[in-house]
Design a protein around this motif. Structure first.
Motif, short mmCIF file in Angstrom:
data_model
loop_
_atom_site.label_atom_id
_atom_site.label_comp_id
_atom_site.label_asym_id
_atom_site.label_seq_id
_atom_site.Cartn_x
_atom_site.Cartn_y
_atom_site.Cartn_z
N LEU A 41 0.82 -1.21 0.00
CA LEU A 41 0.00 0.00 0.00
C LEU A 41 0.85 1.26 0.00
O LEU A 41 0.48 2.28 -0.57
N GLU A 42 2.02 1.21 0.61
CA GLU A 42 2.93 2.35 0.69
C GLU A 42 3.67 2.60 -0.62
O GLU A 42 4.12 3.71 -0.89
N TRP A 43 3.82 1.58 -1.44
CA TRP A 43 4.69 1.62 -2.61
C TRP A 43 4.49 2.85 -3.49
O TRP A 43 5.46 3.49 -3.90
N GLY A 44 3.28 3.20 -3.80
CA GLY A 44 3.00 4.30 -4.72
C GLY A 44 3.54 5.65 -4.26
O GLY A 44 3.92 6.48 -5.08
N SER A 45 3.61 5.86 -2.96
CA SER A 45 4.09 7.14 -2.44
C SER A 45 5.50 7.06 -1.86
O SER A 45 6.03 8.07 -1.40
N ALA A 46 6.11 5.90 -1.90
CA ALA A 46 7.44 5.71 -1.31
C ALA A 46 8.54 6.31 -2.20
O ALA A 46 8.45 6.28 -3.43
N SER A 47 9.57 6.84 -1.55
CA SER A 47 10.74 7.34 -2.27
C SER A 47 11.53 6.15 -2.83
O SER A 47 11.33 5.01 -2.41
N ASP A 48 12.43 6.43 -3.76
CA ASP A 48 13.26 5.35 -4.30
C ASP A 48 14.09 4.68 -3.21
O ASP A 48 14.26 3.46 -3.21
N GLU A 49 14.58 5.46 -2.25
CA GLU A 49 15.35 4.89 -1.15
C GLU A 49 14.49 3.93 -0.34
O GLU A 49 14.91 2.82 -0.01
N ARG A 50 13.27 4.35 -0.02
CA ARG A 50 12.35 3.49 0.74
C ARG A 50 11.98 2.25 -0.08
O ARG A 50 11.89 1.15 0.47
N ARG A 51 11.79 2.41 -1.37
CA ARG A 51 11.47 1.26 -2.21
C ARG A 51 12.60 0.24 -2.21
O ARG A 51 12.36 -0.96 -2.20
N ARG A 52 13.84 0.71 -2.19
CA ARG A 52 14.97 -0.21 -2.12
C ARG A 52 14.95 -0.99 -0.80
O ARG A 52 15.21 -2.18 -0.77
N VAL A 53 14.62 -0.30 0.27
CA VAL A 53 14.53 -0.96 1.58
C VAL A 53 13.42 -2.00 1.56
O VAL A 53 13.61 -3.14 2.02
N ILE A 54 12.27 -1.64 1.03
CA ILE A 54 11.14 -2.57 0.94
C ILE A 54 11.55 -3.81 0.14
O ILE A 54 11.27 -4.94 0.55
N CYS A 55 12.21 -3.61 -0.99
CA CYS A 55 12.64 -4.74 -1.83
C CYS A 55 13.61 -5.63 -1.08
O CYS A 55 13.53 -6.87 -1.15
N SER A 56 14.54 -5.03 -0.35
CA SER A 56 15.52 -5.80 0.40
C SER A 56 14.85 -6.63 1.49
O SER A 56 15.14 -7.82 1.65
N LEU A 57 13.93 -6.02 2.23
CA LEU A 57 13.21 -6.74 3.28
C LEU A 57 12.38 -7.88 2.68
O LEU A 57 12.32 -8.98 3.25
N ALA A 58 11.74 -7.61 1.55
CA ALA A 58 10.92 -8.64 0.90
C ALA A 58 11.77 -9.82 0.46
O ALA A 58 11.37 -10.98 0.62
N GLU A 59 12.95 -9.55 -0.09
CA GLU A 59 13.85 -10.63 -0.49
C GLU A 59 14.26 -11.48 0.70
O GLU A 59 14.32 -12.70 0.60
N GLU A 60 14.55 -10.83 1.82
CA GLU A 60 14.92 -11.56 3.04
C GLU A 60 13.79 -12.46 3.48
O GLU A 60 14.01 -13.61 3.86
N ARG A 61 12.55 -11.96 3.43
CA ARG A 61 11.40 -12.76 3.82
C ARG A 61 11.24 -13.98 2.93
O ARG A 61 10.96 -15.08 3.39
N LEU A 62 11.40 -13.78 1.62
CA LEU A 62 11.29 -14.89 0.69
C LEU A 62 12.36 -15.94 0.93
O LEU A 62 12.11 -17.14 0.84
N ALA A 63 13.58 -15.48 1.24
CA ALA A 63 14.69 -16.41 1.48
C ALA A 63 14.46 -17.24 2.74
O ALA A 63 14.87 -18.40 2.80
N LEU A 64 13.79 -16.65 3.71
CA LEU A 64 13.50 -17.37 4.97
C LEU A 64 12.34 -18.34 4.83
O LEU A 64 12.17 -19.22 5.65
N GLY A 65 11.58 -18.16 3.76
CA GLY A 65 10.47 -19.08 3.49
C GLY A 65 9.20 -18.72 4.06
O GLY A 65 8.57 -18.23 4.71
#
Length: 65
Positions: A41-65
């Protein structure tokens, strides 16, 4: 898309990690991309820096299963 590739091209916005396999689990985490509902829900208004953080956190979650 890996976090070190996200927004790698100067001047281009960070691309959404959406994989078009949207399905939220009981923790409100998308099983396709790993983002939390709040991050989606935040994605549309997030800065590029915040989007990078979101992507990094999402990747970590996927890796943990």
């Amino acid at each position: 898309m890996k976090s070190d590739e996200v927004g790698a091209e100067p001047g281009k916005p960070v691309a959404s990690p959406c994989r078009r396999r949207c399905c939220l689990n009981e923790a409100e985490r998308c099983l396709g991309c790993g983002r939390l509902l709040a991050e989606i829900l935040e994605w549309g208004s997030a800065s590029d820096e915040r989007r990078r953080v979101i992507c990094s956190l999402a990747e970590e979650r996927l890796a943990l299963g």
